[in-house]
Scaffold this active site. Structure first.
Site, PDB file in Angstrom:
ATOM      1  CD1 TRP A  25      40.893   7.965  43.810  1.00  0.00           C
ATOM      2  CD2 TRP A  25      40.211   6.294  42.501  1.00  0.00           C
ATOM      3  NE1 TRP A  25      40.394   8.515  42.648  1.00  0.00           N
ATOM      4  CE2 TRP A  25      39.965   7.507  41.828  1.00  0.00           C
ATOM      5  CE3 TRP A  25      39.855   5.093  41.871  1.00  0.00           C
ATOM      6  CZ2 TRP A  25      39.394   7.564  40.555  1.00  0.00           C
ATOM      7  CZ3 TRP A  25      39.279   5.144  40.615  1.00  0.00           C
ATOM      8  CH2 TRP A  25      39.058   6.374  39.967  1.00  0.00           C
ATOM      9  CG  ASP A  34      39.749  20.110  38.564  1.00  0.00           C
ATOM     10  OD1 ASP A  34      40.757  19.391  38.488  1.00  0.00           O
ATOM     11  OD2 ASP A  34      38.969  20.072  39.535  1.00  0.00           O
ATOM     12  CG  ASP A  35      45.266  18.756  36.615  1.00  0.00           C
ATOM     13  OD1 ASP A  35      46.112  19.599  36.293  1.00  0.00           O
ATOM     14  OD2 ASP A  35      45.533  17.571  36.883  1.00  0.00           O
ATOM     15  NE  ARG A  63      46.609  12.285  37.979  1.00  0.00           N
ATOM     16  CZ  ARG A  63      45.924  13.402  37.974  1.00  0.00           C
ATOM     17  NH1 ARG A  63      46.199  14.362  38.839  1.00  0.00           N
ATOM     18  NH2 ARG A  63      44.967  13.592  37.120  1.00  0.00           N
ATOM     19  CE  LYS A 106      38.959  19.135  43.007  1.00  0.00           C
ATOM     20  NZ  LYS A 106      38.349  18.580  41.803  1.00  0.00           N
ATOM     21  CD1 TRP A 107      45.847  21.142  49.138  1.00  0.00           C
ATOM     22  CD2 TRP A 107      46.244  23.336  49.268  1.00  0.00           C
ATOM     23  NE1 TRP A 107      47.104  21.295  49.626  1.00  0.00           N
ATOM     24  CE2 TRP A 107      47.380  22.650  49.722  1.00  0.00           C
ATOM     25  CE3 TRP A 107      46.267  24.728  49.271  1.00  0.00           C
ATOM     26  CZ2 TRP A 107      48.517  23.298  50.190  1.00  0.00           C
ATOM     27  CZ3 TRP A 107      47.412  25.378  49.738  1.00  0.00           C
ATOM     28  CH2 TRP A 107      48.515  24.665  50.190  1.00  0.00           C
ATOM     29  CG  ASP A 108      43.556  17.118  43.702  1.00  0.00           C
ATOM     30  OD1 ASP A 108      43.478  16.260  44.593  1.00  0.00           O
ATOM     31  OD2 ASP A 108      43.192  16.909  42.526  1.00  0.00           O
ATOM     32  CG  MET A 109      48.198  15.828  48.773  1.00  0.00           C
ATOM     33  SD  MET A 109      48.508  14.076  48.748  1.00  0.00           S
ATOM     34  CE  MET A 109      49.738  13.924  49.979  1.00  0.00           C
ATOM     35  CB  CYS A 159      40.471  17.630  46.462  1.00  0.00           C
ATOM     36  SG  CYS A 159      40.376  16.336  45.220  1.00  0.00           S
ATOM     37  CG  ASP A 184      38.629  11.611  41.926  1.00  0.00           C
ATOM     38  OD1 ASP A 184      38.235  12.756  42.206  1.00  0.00           O
ATOM     39  OD2 ASP A 184      39.818  11.324  41.725  1.00  0.00           O
TER      40      ASP A 184
HETATM   41  C1  DGJ Z   1      41.896  14.346  41.449  1.00  0.00           C
HETATM   42  C2  DGJ Z   1      40.647  15.035  41.916  1.00  0.00           C
HETATM   43  O1  DGJ Z   1      39.980  14.246  42.838  1.00  0.00           O
HETATM   44  C3  DGJ Z   1      39.796  15.346  40.693  1.00  0.00           C
HETATM   45  O2  DGJ Z   1      38.587  15.937  41.091  1.00  0.00           O
HETATM   46  C4  DGJ Z   1      40.556  16.250  39.770  1.00  0.00           C
HETATM   47  O3  DGJ Z   1      40.756  17.489  40.373  1.00  0.00           O
HETATM   48  C5  DGJ Z   1      41.871  15.597  39.393  1.00  0.00           C
HETATM   49  N1  DGJ Z   1      42.604  15.184  40.546  1.00  0.00           N
HETATM   50  C6  DGJ Z   1      42.705  16.529  38.573  1.00  0.00           C
HETATM   51  O4  DGJ Z   1      43.950  16.046  38.343  1.00  0.00           O
END
Ligand code: DGJ
Length: 766
Positions: free
Chosen positions: A198, A365-366, A442, A475-478, A525, A547
């Site tokens: 990361w 975002d979040d 997390r 923006k589909w995060d994981m 993402c 990130d």
């Molecule tokens: C991880 C992503 O890589 C960031 O850009 C951001 O969206 C955070 N998560 C939000 O929790």
């Protein structure tokens, strides 16, 4: 183009040839992969393997004493017949037998290649590609193996995959089904992989292959920042611009494994596929298991040549839908600006500033949903936080649209927090083994995407959200890796199937959403680049690269990514300093100069900036927009990597080349001239070369000049450096740039601090 003549298969792309044949024992022997060749009478005798003795190795049979499987270059390999290298296919039948022996049955050629709905697959029209399927059958059991080869002419790519069909009356277990095997005649190869973690994704590593096997793999459920599935074999003398390079990538987003083996007889085997260490697939009687597709290219023009092939292939045959070859908007993202700390007023204020600077997409975002004020709760509850956004998402989106921007939303649908309504309702949807305390990352847990009910719930919830709030971008995060694999899904017959089926579930879900919302721009993402792969790019038009937004760190991250993925897929943002991840302070202009070599965004509180910085950003965005098609869809090349990093990108019409010149560490009394070499220049042309006008903050300087200027609290004018120069000079000699020292500062001094940079525009004269 594909030609079959008396069991000789010749697959050609514009510049490459791939040849194999069916040998006298029925096996597929690999003959050649490299520069395109045309065969004349008599060539076959020169090309064919004369099967020199491999002493102390078994012969295939009494009938074929000279055929030693251990020393053949094969298109497919199995266990049990005397090839002791890592096999491509492994299966267990009858309670433990693993010997398989696939021999040629028949083949078929068709034009074009379709992608199946809900699958991460490449596609191409009849005039772009040709498909060859070769069917093999085990010599004893009714088990067949189909190898598929698709030649993509213009991008010089060959797509490969394999499918095993169990026509016996009993089930069997597949332990390994790689997508591609490439056996090369010799071992004079370096292996290049893209590794990291990361925040430091895709750092290129190069090592010489030696006898034995080098493994590049992911076991964490995602393709991972640890080891991307992209690998290269390169001749030891190959450079960015010269030499023979073979690139290989996998269209898959989960556990993968690439194996590069040098055999005792000096042959090199390259394999890629779903990670076999964790695979055990119960294949019922009558069932077929098809591997993901793998992508192969060869270039005689170094790594840049191979990257050109991959970039073109991705843009033409992986990216699909409305955003294919379409310019991507400049975005503002709220994450590094506010994290969880915002309300409607703050969002609208940021949006107003962004719109006035030329930003086109506002990404929330979040932190916008349920009671999400930190990362401990609410994942799973996808409705607006009434405290933070009292007027609701639809109203917010309307107001953003009224400012002339698109509205984008962050979601993390694969995840759930225990503190959420979703978890209270469906605790059984989470991956967790009975009686074991599940690992947590997390504060979040993974939903079981192999299950139809989980996927339909997510589809319904997300569809409602995207529709009601008129969302233009997702923006589909994981943000976690897999653990505690468990499912109550009865379709999963063995837990060794789970990880693969999860990835297929993800593709299915995103595929359906994309079909329902064809105009939405989807960005993938996974804590930055944990899932930056070709599988994701079949579902997501672009990906958040990392990130880590520090300009200096981004040099290696974006450079590593560029080996296999085009700039249009790489989301890159300018953020605040000191940087969130490295605490490094880099000039605003350098942050832009690096981020511009991708899909540009800003991720900082624009409302907190001074006038000069805002003006600088407005100018950056204007500049970017005028050259956006080149930044996103031009030909990107890596030129120099050391204390000075140089990249360039050339417009498709070859009229313009934009060069990044980045100085990591400035030295007093520095040793060498700074030379701007532009290898892409056309010798027959004349060019104008000038640096982009940028803002030079006085705080960057020290010494007398800095103090004087600082006292005036003004920006310095940019150096005047303009050349009209022939392509030959640019290409071979380069421009000796003016000095960068401050002692004798004049109008031509290139003022540079550590992490100073310039962007040069090199334009053909009319
Ligand atoms: C991880 C992503 O890589 C960031 O850009 C951001 O969206 C955070 N998560 C939000 O929790």
């Amino acid at each position: 183009m594909i030609n079959v003549q008396r069991h000789l298969f010749k697959l050609d792309t514009t510049n490459t040839s791939y040849i194999f044949h069916v040998d006298e024992s029925g096996h597929l022997e690999h003959v050649y992969y490299g520069h395109r060749i045309e065969l004349a009478d008599g060539d076959w005798d020169a090309l064919r393997d004369k099967h020199p003795a491999a002493h102390d190795c078994p012969s295939y049979s009494e009938d074929f004493p000279e055929i030693k499987m251990e020393n053949l270059a094969l298109e497919v390999s199995t266990e049990g017949k005397g090839d002791y290298r890592v096999p491509m296919v492994q299966a267990e039948y009858n309670g433990g037998y693993t010997t398989l022996d696939f021999v040629y049955q028949h083949s078929q050629i068709t034009k074009g290649k379709q992608a199946e709905a809900g699958k991460a697959q490449a596609y191409g029209s009849a005039d772009q590609c040709t498909t060859l399927t070769v069917t093999l059958k085990d010599t004893v059991l009714d088990i067949s193996l189909t190898l598929t080869y698709v030649t993509f002419d213009a991008s010089d790519v060959i797509l490969r995959s394999a499918a095993i069909t169990n026509k016996t009356e009993h089930h069997l277990y597949v332990h390994k089904l790689d997508s591609l095997q490439l056996d090369l005649e010799d071992d004079r190869w370096d292996l290049v992989t893209f590794d990291g973690a990361w925040g430091r994704e895709k750092q290129a590593h190069r090592r010489r292959l030696a006898p034995g096997t080098h493994v590049n793999e992911s076991r964490s459920g995602v393709s991972s920042a640890d080891h991307n599935p992209l690998v290269f074999l390169a001749r030891p003398e190959a450079t960015q611009r010269h030499g023979e390079v073979i690139g290989c990538n996998l269209i898959f987003s989960g556990n993968h494994k690439e194996e590069a083996e040098v055999s005792p007889f000096g042959k090199t085997r390259l394999l890629t596929g779903v990670n076999s260490s964790l695979l055990r697939w119960k294949l019922a009687a009558g069932a077929t298991l098809a591997s993901p597709e793998a992508v192969l290219t060869w270039s005689g023009e170094g790594f840049n040549g191979a990257s050109d092939h991959f970039a073109r292939f991705v843009n033409d045959h992986i990216i699909r839908g409305t955003w294919k070859w379409r310019e991507r908007p400049v975005q503002i993202n709220t994450w590094e600006a506010f994290r969880f700390d915002f309300d409607e007023g703050k969002l609208l204020n940021l949006a107003r500033h962004a719109a006035s600077l030329g930003v086109e997409l506002f990404v929330l975002d979040d932190g916008w949903f349920a009671s999400r004020n930190d990362d401990t709760s609410s994942l799973g509850d996808w409705y607006a936080n009434p405290q933070k956004i009292p007027s609701g998402l639809a109203s917010l989106s309307t107001r953003i649209h009224a400012m002339g921007m698109m509205f984008g939303l962050w979601v993390e649908p694969e995840m759930v927090n225990r503190q959420s309504q979703l978890y209270l309702k469906h605790p059984d949807w989470v991956l967790a083994l009975p009686r074991r305390v599940p690992a947590v990352q997390r504060h979040q847990y993974i939903l079981d995407l192999t299950r139809d009910d989980v996927r339909s719930y997510l589809y319904d919830t997300l569809s409602r959200l995207l529709k009601d709030a008129e969302v233009n971008y997702v923006k589909w995060d994981m943000n976690r890796l897999f653990s505690d694999l468990y499912t109550e899904n009865e379709q999963v017959k063995h837990m060794g199937e789970f990880s693969w089926r999860y990835v297929d579930g993800l593709y299915d879900l995103v595929g359906k959403l994309r079909a329902a919302f064809p105009n939405v721009l989807f960005e993938g993402c996974s804590s930055g680049g944990q899932r930056y792969d070709l599988g994701m790019l079949c579902c997501f038009d672009q990906i958040w690269t990392s990130d880590n937004t520090d300009a200096r760190s981004r040099l290696a991250i974006q450079e590593g990514t560029s080996y296999g993925y085009p700039p249009s897929t790489m989301d890159c943002h300018v953020s605040a300093v000191p940087n969130n991840q490295t605490l490094r302070t880099t000039p605003l202009e350098s942050r832009f100069n690096v981020a511009a070599f991708g899909t540009l965004g800003y991720e900082l509180d624009l409302t907190a900036l001074g006038r000069e910085e805002r003006e600088a950003i407005a100018a950056q965005i204007e500049f970017y927009k005028t050259l956006r098609s080149t930044f996103q869809y031009g030909t990107f090349h890596r030129q120099q990597d050391g204390n000075v990093v140089q990249w360039d990108v050339q417009s498709q019409d070859k009229e313009t080349i934009i060069v990044l010149w980045y100085l990591k560490e400035n030295q007093a009394n520095y040793a060498q001239n700074d030379i701007l070499l532009v290898p892409e220049a056309d010798e027959r042309a004349v060019y104008d070369v000038f640096p982009r006008q940028q803002y030079l903050a006085p705080t960057m300087l020290d010494g007398h000049t800095a103090r004087t200027i600082h006292a005036k609290r003004e920006s310095l004018p940019m150096e005047c450096e303009h050349y009209t120069v022939s392509g030959g000079v640019l290409k071979y000699a380069g421009i000796k740039l003016h000095g960068r020292c401050l002692k004798d500062y004049d109008a031509q001094t290139r003022i540079m601090s550590d992490d100073g940079s310039r962007m040069y525009v090199v334009k053909k004269r009319g």
